[in-house]
Design a protein around this motif. Structure first.
Motif, short mmCIF file in Angstrom:
data_model
loop_
_atom_site.label_atom_id
_atom_site.label_comp_id
_atom_site.label_asym_id
_atom_site.label_seq_id
_atom_site.Cartn_x
_atom_site.Cartn_y
_atom_site.Cartn_z
N ASN A 130 0.95 -1.27 0.15
CA ASN A 130 -0.01 -0.04 0.08
C ASN A 130 0.92 1.39 -0.07
O ASN A 130 1.63 1.38 0.91
CB ASN A 130 -0.89 0.13 1.19
N LEU A 131 0.76 2.17 -0.92
CA LEU A 131 1.57 3.29 -1.13
C LEU A 131 0.91 4.67 -0.46
O LEU A 131 1.69 5.43 -0.26
CB LEU A 131 1.87 3.40 -2.55
N GLY A 132 -0.37 4.36 -0.35
CA GLY A 132 -1.19 5.47 -0.02
C GLY A 132 -2.37 5.65 -0.47
O GLY A 132 -2.90 4.95 -1.40
N LYS A 133 -3.14 6.61 0.08
CA LYS A 133 -4.53 7.00 -0.52
C LYS A 133 -4.79 8.63 -0.52
O LYS A 133 -4.19 9.50 -0.11
CB LYS A 133 -5.71 6.16 0.44
N THR A 134 -5.94 8.98 -1.34
CA THR A 134 -6.48 10.22 -1.51
C THR A 134 -7.65 10.09 -1.68
O THR A 134 -8.20 9.01 -1.82
CB THR A 134 -5.49 11.24 -2.49
N GLY A 135 -8.42 11.36 -1.72
CA GLY A 135 -9.88 11.23 -2.26
C GLY A 135 -10.04 12.40 -3.16
O GLY A 135 -9.09 12.89 -4.05
N TYR A 136 -11.17 13.33 -2.82
CA TYR A 136 -11.37 14.41 -3.94
C TYR A 136 -10.33 15.45 -3.12
O TYR A 136 -10.12 15.62 -2.21
CB TYR A 136 -12.61 14.78 -3.66
N VAL A 137 -9.73 16.23 -4.13
CA VAL A 137 -8.75 17.49 -3.60
C VAL A 137 -9.13 18.67 -4.47
O VAL A 137 -9.25 18.46 -5.57
CB VAL A 137 -7.22 16.81 -3.99
N ARG A 138 -9.48 19.70 -3.88
CA ARG A 138 -9.94 20.89 -4.25
C ARG A 138 -8.49 21.50 -5.19
O ARG A 138 -7.64 21.46 -4.96
CB ARG A 138 -10.38 21.86 -3.26
N GLY A 139 -9.12 22.10 -6.39
CA GLY A 139 -8.07 22.85 -6.97
C GLY A 139 -8.08 22.27 -8.27
O GLY A 139 -7.07 22.71 -9.18
N GLY A 140 -8.72 21.29 -8.70
CA GLY A 140 -8.61 20.84 -10.27
C GLY A 140 -7.57 19.76 -10.38
O GLY A 140 -6.94 19.20 -9.44
N ALA A 141 -7.58 19.17 -11.41
CA ALA A 141 -6.39 18.22 -12.01
C ALA A 141 -5.16 18.43 -11.65
O ALA A 141 -4.42 17.60 -10.98
CB ALA A 141 -6.53 18.11 -13.51
N GLY A 142 -4.62 19.67 -11.58
CA GLY A 142 -3.00 19.94 -11.16
C GLY A 142 -3.00 19.73 -9.80
O GLY A 142 -1.92 18.97 -9.34
N LYS A 143 -4.02 19.98 -8.83
CA LYS A 143 -3.85 19.88 -7.43
C LYS A 143 -3.89 18.37 -7.19
O LYS A 143 -3.06 17.96 -6.16
CB LYS A 143 -4.65 20.69 -6.68
N TRP A 144 -4.68 17.45 -7.55
CA TRP A 144 -4.90 16.34 -7.48
C TRP A 144 -3.78 15.49 -7.84
O TRP A 144 -3.36 14.48 -7.18
CB TRP A 144 -6.40 15.80 -7.82
N LEU A 145 -3.26 15.80 -9.09
CA LEU A 145 -2.16 15.28 -9.65
C LEU A 145 -0.93 15.44 -8.84
O LEU A 145 0.04 14.63 -8.63
CB LEU A 145 -1.97 15.54 -10.95
N GLU A 146 -0.72 16.47 -8.18
CA GLU A 146 0.28 16.80 -7.33
C GLU A 146 0.31 15.94 -6.08
O GLU A 146 1.21 15.24 -5.89
CB GLU A 146 0.07 18.22 -6.72
N VAL A 147 -0.72 15.64 -5.50
CA VAL A 147 -0.98 14.76 -4.39
C VAL A 147 -0.67 13.37 -4.65
O VAL A 147 -0.04 12.61 -3.95
CB VAL A 147 -2.50 14.75 -3.53
N ALA A 148 -1.46 13.15 -5.72
CA ALA A 148 -1.37 11.62 -6.26
C ALA A 148 0.20 11.25 -6.72
O ALA A 148 0.63 10.19 -6.51
CB ALA A 148 -2.28 11.22 -7.33
N ASP A 149 0.87 12.33 -7.21
CA ASP A 149 2.29 11.67 -7.69
C ASP A 149 3.17 11.82 -6.47
O ASP A 149 3.92 11.06 -6.46
CB ASP A 149 2.88 13.23 -8.48
N ASN A 150 2.92 12.48 -5.47
CA ASN A 150 3.51 12.12 -4.13
C ASN A 150 3.44 10.91 -3.76
O ASN A 150 4.66 10.17 -3.09
CB ASN A 150 3.43 13.24 -3.13
N ILE A 151 2.36 10.37 -3.62
CA ILE A 151 1.95 9.09 -3.27
C ILE A 151 2.53 7.77 -4.16
O ILE A 151 3.29 7.14 -3.48
CB ILE A 151 0.38 8.80 -3.16
N VAL A 152 2.34 8.16 -5.42
CA VAL A 152 2.83 6.96 -6.37
C VAL A 152 4.36 7.10 -6.39
O VAL A 152 4.93 6.12 -6.48
CB VAL A 152 2.36 7.35 -7.62
N ASN A 153 5.15 8.12 -6.19
CA ASN A 153 6.53 8.19 -6.30
C ASN A 153 7.44 8.15 -5.32
O ASN A 153 8.64 8.16 -5.34
CB ASN A 153 7.00 9.47 -6.94
N LYS A 154 6.44 7.91 -4.07
CA LYS A 154 7.35 7.87 -2.62
C LYS A 154 7.93 6.01 -2.76
O LYS A 154 7.30 5.24 -3.44
CB LYS A 154 6.65 7.84 -1.62
N THR A 155 8.90 6.04 -2.16
CA THR A 155 9.76 4.56 -2.22
C THR A 155 9.17 3.89 -0.95
O THR A 155 8.92 4.43 -0.30
CB THR A 155 11.01 4.66 -1.99
#
Length: 156
Positions: A130-155
């Motif tokens: 399990n790398l992590g989770k998120t849900g809806y993030v305010r601010g559109g695609a850019g903000k959501w992708l920033e959060v998701a990218d931090n989860i996906v790219n952590k070791t």
């Protein structure tokens, strides 16, 4: 001559339209998606949604998942939609699979998006890191992708 030019323009326009169509594939069979992820050395994104009743799920789909930015970003992931509709009929086998995964990940609200790295163990069993989770993030695609990218790219 005008007909030939018109046909060439029409063919060019149609090929651009075909290329521009979404190429995102949302899998619904969890085990099939895991095998695909292992074969292609990809991580898996699990989207727990209530497609026909959850306003925040619909908002996340429209603001993020249906954007070209998400389409490009998700190239290195296998996407799995785990739907919990209220009005739309659902195959009992799919419903059972989704409920089992909902319990396994302890999903309490929607939308919930989990990122996992599947790993085949020597005994043949599947392990999900399990790398992590998120849900809806305010601010559109850019903000959501920033959060998701931090989860996906952590070791791990």
């Amino acid at each position: 001559m005008k007909k030939i030019i018109f046909i060439l323009i029409l063919i060019g326009f149609m090929s651009v339209q075909t290329f521009a169509q979404k190429r995102i594939t949302w899998h619904t069979d969890f085990n099939e998606a895991l095998e695909l992820a292992l074969n292609e050395d990809k991580k898996v994104m699990l989207f727990f949604t209530g497609s026909d009743w959850c306003g925040w799920c619909i908002k996340l789909q429209n603001e993020v998942f249906k954007t070209p930015d998400f389409e490009k970003w998700s190239d290195d992931l296998v996407l799995v939609e785990l739907d919990f509709p209220r009005r739309t009929p659902q195959d009992p086998k799919l419903k059972g699979q989704n409920r089992q995964l909902q319990a396994m990940f302890k999903v309490r609200g929607y939308p919930s998006v989990y990122f996992v790295q599947p790993e085949k163990m020597p005994d043949g069993k599947m392990n999900l890191n399990n790398l992590g989770k998120t849900g809806y993030v305010r601010g559109g695609a850019g903000k959501w992708l920033e959060v998701a990218d931090n989860i996906v790219n952590k070791t791990i």
